[in-house]
Design a protein around this motif. Sequence first.
Motif, PDB file in Angstrom:
ATOM      1  N   LEU A 295      63.646  13.994 -21.044  1.00  0.00           N
ATOM      2  CA  LEU A 295      64.019  15.042 -20.497  1.00  0.00           C
ATOM      3  C   LEU A 295      64.919  15.905 -19.776  1.00  0.00           C
ATOM      4  O   LEU A 295      65.158  16.737 -19.600  1.00  0.00           O
ATOM      5  CB  LEU A 295      62.409  14.357 -19.246  1.00  0.00           C
ATOM      6  N   LEU A 296      65.539  14.287 -19.450  1.00  0.00           N
ATOM      7  CA  LEU A 296      67.380  15.344 -19.019  1.00  0.00           C
ATOM      8  C   LEU A 296      68.480  15.126 -20.189  1.00  0.00           C
ATOM      9  O   LEU A 296      68.844  16.370 -19.970  1.00  0.00           O
ATOM     10  CB  LEU A 296      67.910  13.730 -18.643  1.00  0.00           C
ATOM     11  N   SER A 297      67.580  15.094 -21.220  1.00  0.00           N
ATOM     12  CA  SER A 297      68.370  15.115 -22.836  1.00  0.00           C
ATOM     13  C   SER A 297      67.900  15.903 -23.038  1.00  0.00           C
ATOM     14  O   SER A 297      68.820  17.049 -24.246  1.00  0.00           O
ATOM     15  CB  SER A 297      68.822  13.582 -23.146  1.00  0.00           C
ATOM     16  N   ARG A 298      66.595  15.522 -23.653  1.00  0.00           N
ATOM     17  CA  ARG A 298      66.350  17.235 -24.417  1.00  0.00           C
ATOM     18  C   ARG A 298      64.603  17.413 -23.745  1.00  0.00           C
ATOM     19  O   ARG A 298      63.422  16.753 -23.648  1.00  0.00           O
ATOM     20  CB  ARG A 298      65.999  16.705 -25.733  1.00  0.00           C
ATOM     21  N   PRO A 299      64.945  18.386 -23.327  1.00  0.00           N
ATOM     22  CA  PRO A 299      63.496  18.930 -21.799  1.00  0.00           C
ATOM     23  C   PRO A 299      62.526  19.959 -22.998  1.00  0.00           C
ATOM     24  O   PRO A 299      61.170  18.959 -23.002  1.00  0.00           O
ATOM     25  CB  PRO A 299      64.625  19.876 -21.255  1.00  0.00           C
ATOM     26  N   GLN A 300      63.175  19.430 -24.685  1.00  0.00           N
ATOM     27  CA  GLN A 300      61.722  20.084 -25.003  1.00  0.00           C
ATOM     28  C   GLN A 300      61.334  18.716 -26.036  1.00  0.00           C
ATOM     29  O   GLN A 300      60.320  18.961 -27.277  1.00  0.00           O
ATOM     30  CB  GLN A 300      62.533  21.444 -26.061  1.00  0.00           C
ATOM     31  N   GLY A 301      61.836  18.222 -25.788  1.00  0.00           N
ATOM     32  CA  GLY A 301      61.262  16.833 -26.399  1.00  0.00           C
ATOM     33  C   GLY A 301      62.643  16.660 -27.683  1.00  0.00           C
ATOM     34  O   GLY A 301      63.476  17.210 -28.001  1.00  0.00           O
ATOM     35  N   LEU A 302      62.535  15.253 -28.737  1.00  0.00           N
ATOM     36  CA  LEU A 302      62.665  14.516 -29.552  1.00  0.00           C
ATOM     37  C   LEU A 302      63.394  15.446 -30.142  1.00  0.00           C
ATOM     38  O   LEU A 302      64.369  16.010 -30.951  1.00  0.00           O
ATOM     39  CB  LEU A 302      62.212  13.371 -29.968  1.00  0.00           C
ATOM     40  N   PHE A 303      61.863  16.501 -30.235  1.00  0.00           N
ATOM     41  CA  PHE A 303      61.913  17.764 -31.735  1.00  0.00           C
ATOM     42  C   PHE A 303      61.605  19.155 -31.515  1.00  0.00           C
ATOM     43  O   PHE A 303      62.501  20.197 -32.419  1.00  0.00           O
ATOM     44  CB  PHE A 303      61.170  16.818 -32.879  1.00  0.00           C
ATOM     45  N   GLY A 304      61.346  19.033 -30.509  1.00  0.00           N
ATOM     46  CA  GLY A 304      61.213  20.986 -29.470  1.00  0.00           C
ATOM     47  C   GLY A 304      60.269  21.128 -30.968  1.00  0.00           C
ATOM     48  O   GLY A 304      59.656  20.406 -32.053  1.00  0.00           O
ATOM     49  N   GLU A 305      59.811  22.666 -30.437  1.00  0.00           N
ATOM     50  CA  GLU A 305      58.747  23.278 -31.150  1.00  0.00           C
ATOM     51  C   GLU A 305      59.663  23.954 -32.274  1.00  0.00           C
ATOM     52  O   GLU A 305      59.850  23.852 -32.660  1.00  0.00           O
ATOM     53  CB  GLU A 305      58.629  24.264 -30.430  1.00  0.00           C
ATOM     54  N   LYS A 306      57.746  23.364 -33.590  1.00  0.00           N
ATOM     55  CA  LYS A 306      58.886  23.989 -34.915  1.00  0.00           C
ATOM     56  C   LYS A 306      58.216  25.247 -34.423  1.00  0.00           C
ATOM     57  O   LYS A 306      57.731  26.164 -33.745  1.00  0.00           O
ATOM     58  CB  LYS A 306      57.468  22.821 -35.455  1.00  0.00           C
ATOM     59  N   LYS A 307      59.579  25.935 -35.808  1.00  0.00           N
ATOM     60  CA  LYS A 307      59.681  27.049 -36.519  1.00  0.00           C
ATOM     61  C   LYS A 307      58.644  27.388 -36.549  1.00  0.00           C
ATOM     62  O   LYS A 307      58.934  27.495 -37.852  1.00  0.00           O
ATOM     63  CB  LYS A 307      60.779  27.615 -36.765  1.00  0.00           C
ATOM     64  N   TYR A 308      57.772  27.778 -36.195  1.00  0.00           N
ATOM     65  CA  TYR A 308      56.229  29.005 -37.082  1.00  0.00           C
ATOM     66  C   TYR A 308      56.155  30.089 -37.233  1.00  0.00           C
ATOM     67  O   TYR A 308      57.490  30.588 -36.329  1.00  0.00           O
ATOM     68  CB  TYR A 308      54.847  28.355 -36.503  1.00  0.00           C
ATOM     69  N   SER A 309      55.764  31.170 -37.902  1.00  0.00           N
ATOM     70  CA  SER A 309      55.927  32.435 -38.487  1.00  0.00           C
ATOM     71  C   SER A 309      55.686  32.149 -36.997  1.00  0.00           C
ATOM     72  O   SER A 309      54.976  32.090 -35.667  1.00  0.00           O
ATOM     73  CB  SER A 309      55.081  32.619 -38.966  1.00  0.00           C
ATOM     74  N   SER A 310      56.548  33.753 -36.391  1.00  0.00           N
ATOM     75  CA  SER A 310      55.952  34.385 -35.414  1.00  0.00           C
ATOM     76  C   SER A 310      54.862  34.466 -34.459  1.00  0.00           C
ATOM     77  O   SER A 310      54.437  34.651 -35.331  1.00  0.00           O
ATOM     78  CB  SER A 310      56.952  36.020 -35.195  1.00  0.00           C
ATOM     79  N   ALA A 311      54.816  34.276 -33.732  1.00  0.00           N
ATOM     80  CA  ALA A 311      53.866  34.473 -32.570  1.00  0.00           C
ATOM     81  C   ALA A 311      54.116  35.236 -31.794  1.00  0.00           C
ATOM     82  O   ALA A 311      52.857  35.967 -30.483  1.00  0.00           O
ATOM     83  CB  ALA A 311      53.947  33.287 -31.883  1.00  0.00           C
ATOM     84  N   SER A 312      54.393  36.690 -32.055  1.00  0.00           N
ATOM     85  CA  SER A 312      54.206  37.611 -30.361  1.00  0.00           C
ATOM     86  C   SER A 312      52.867  38.118 -30.648  1.00  0.00           C
ATOM     87  O   SER A 312      52.007  38.126 -31.418  1.00  0.00           O
ATOM     88  CB  SER A 312      55.188  38.764 -30.938  1.00  0.00           C
ATOM     89  N   ALA A 313      52.832  39.079 -29.442  1.00  0.00           N
ATOM     90  CA  ALA A 313      51.284  39.613 -28.950  1.00  0.00           C
ATOM     91  C   ALA A 313      51.108  40.663 -30.149  1.00  0.00           C
ATOM     92  O   ALA A 313      49.738  40.332 -30.641  1.00  0.00           O
ATOM     93  CB  ALA A 313      51.494  39.452 -27.299  1.00  0.00           C
ATOM     94  N   ALA A 314      52.234  41.158 -30.396  1.00  0.00           N
ATOM     95  CA  ALA A 314      51.934  42.241 -31.144  1.00  0.00           C
ATOM     96  C   ALA A 314      51.996  41.785 -32.771  1.00  0.00           C
ATOM     97  O   ALA A 314      50.393  42.415 -33.177  1.00  0.00           O
ATOM     98  CB  ALA A 314      53.131  43.263 -31.480  1.00  0.00           C
ATOM     99  N   GLU A 315      52.584  40.809 -33.448  1.00  0.00           N
ATOM    100  CA  GLU A 315      51.759  41.001 -34.526  1.00  0.00           C
ATOM    101  C   GLU A 315      50.520  39.931 -34.301  1.00  0.00           C
ATOM    102  O   GLU A 315      49.552  39.596 -35.260  1.00  0.00           O
ATOM    103  CB  GLU A 315      52.653  39.595 -34.744  1.00  0.00           C
ATOM    104  N   ALA A 316      49.849  38.625 -33.598  1.00  0.00           N
ATOM    105  CA  ALA A 316      48.552  38.270 -33.641  1.00  0.00           C
ATOM    106  C   ALA A 316      48.350  39.933 -32.826  1.00  0.00           C
ATOM    107  O   ALA A 316      46.959  39.193 -33.740  1.00  0.00           O
ATOM    108  CB  ALA A 316      49.153  37.226 -31.971  1.00  0.00           C
ATOM    109  N   ALA A 317      48.082  40.662 -32.148  1.00  0.00           N
ATOM    110  CA  ALA A 317      47.049  41.597 -32.993  1.00  0.00           C
ATOM    111  C   ALA A 317      47.419  42.294 -33.767  1.00  0.00           C
ATOM    112  O   ALA A 317      45.741  42.493 -34.111  1.00  0.00           O
ATOM    113  CB  ALA A 317      47.628  42.422 -31.166  1.00  0.00           C
ATOM    114  N   ASP A 318      48.255  42.323 -34.979  1.00  0.00           N
ATOM    115  CA  ASP A 318      47.766  43.258 -35.896  1.00  0.00           C
ATOM    116  C   ASP A 318      46.864  42.199 -36.942  1.00  0.00           C
ATOM    117  O   ASP A 318      46.183  42.653 -38.109  1.00  0.00           O
ATOM    118  CB  ASP A 318      49.356  42.981 -36.432  1.00  0.00           C
ATOM    119  N   ASN A 319      47.037  41.082 -36.709  1.00  0.00           N
ATOM    120  CA  ASN A 319      46.079  40.053 -37.330  1.00  0.00           C
ATOM    121  C   ASN A 319      44.333  39.849 -36.956  1.00  0.00           C
ATOM    122  O   ASN A 319      43.434  39.409 -37.304  1.00  0.00           O
ATOM    123  CB  ASN A 319      46.386  38.639 -37.613  1.00  0.00           C
TER     124      ASN A 319
END
Length: 319
Positions: A295-319
């Motif tokens: 947590l002190l060295s890598r608060p996001q974890g060893l790998f962190g969140e994977k970069k998936y396709s955009s997760a913006s609310a606007a783009e989600a709404a279009d789907n």
Amino acid sequence: MTFAGVFSYLVFFLIFVGIYAIMTLALNIQRGFAGLFNIGIAGFWAVGAYTSAIVTKGPTPDHLGGFGMPFILGLLAAGIVASILALLVGIPTIRLREDYLGIATIGIAEIIRLVIKNEAWLSNGVRGVSAIPKPLAGILGSNYNLFFLLIVITVIVIFYYLSEKGINSPWGRVLRAIREDEEVVKAAGKNVVRYRMEAFILGAFMMGVGGALYAHFTSFISPEAFRPMQATFLVWIMLIIGGSANNFGSIVGAFLTWGIWTGTEFLTGMLPAAYTTQAAAIRVILIGIFLEVILLSRPQGLFGEKKYSSASAAEAADN
């Protein structure tokens, strides 16, 4: 120790890692992608384990059962019953704020454990359920553990593939948008409650299947196997260490955390008999130290969140 002994222990170790990896993948769907604060994992794990045991065991006077169904049907029944439980739990709780949902889920998990402990007609109470069938054990003999490891790996691959496909789909983009800003997604016209419920149920299904695998591998379960430390908080630690919202990180987190947990068992086993009681606390402390370092060295974890396709609310709404 001989090579055969080392190999046998490694297979045993990997089976438990795999079962925990299934639990961590399930929690990742609920927490990592949907933002649901479920600290009642032990309840779904126990329900899956007992369901499969009851469905697959032969007739017994000790508890409900005697159906003698095949192993694969036991896995499916475990996932389905855990999903139904998640639906019943989710109806009154899924709308709750994060902290209240956590309190509700841990309370329900404890209720499940107490029901299992006290309703002997259902679960044989504190004596537990023994002689849970091991698929093809009589045929495979000494190769059984290796065969079971292949089953666990197959389940992980299936769940990993489905999770990746789902999270990269419009459904997954909506989930991540809800996690980031629920109100914006509501304003975009999405049914937030439905999406959260779907993630909750899907994660519970996977936890139920993981519980079933645990029951069939150990061939014995009791209420003590589903205490919050081993069956809930250890899974959370695995997810945090590996990286929330990263399926691969979830699996790596399970491997590292279980490696430390079992490794410290060897170390504490070397302590004098007078310190046996303190040994369990030392293991928890060492896991806590490792978690703090991450947590002190890598608060996001060893790998962190994977970069998936955009997760913006606007783009989600279009789907």
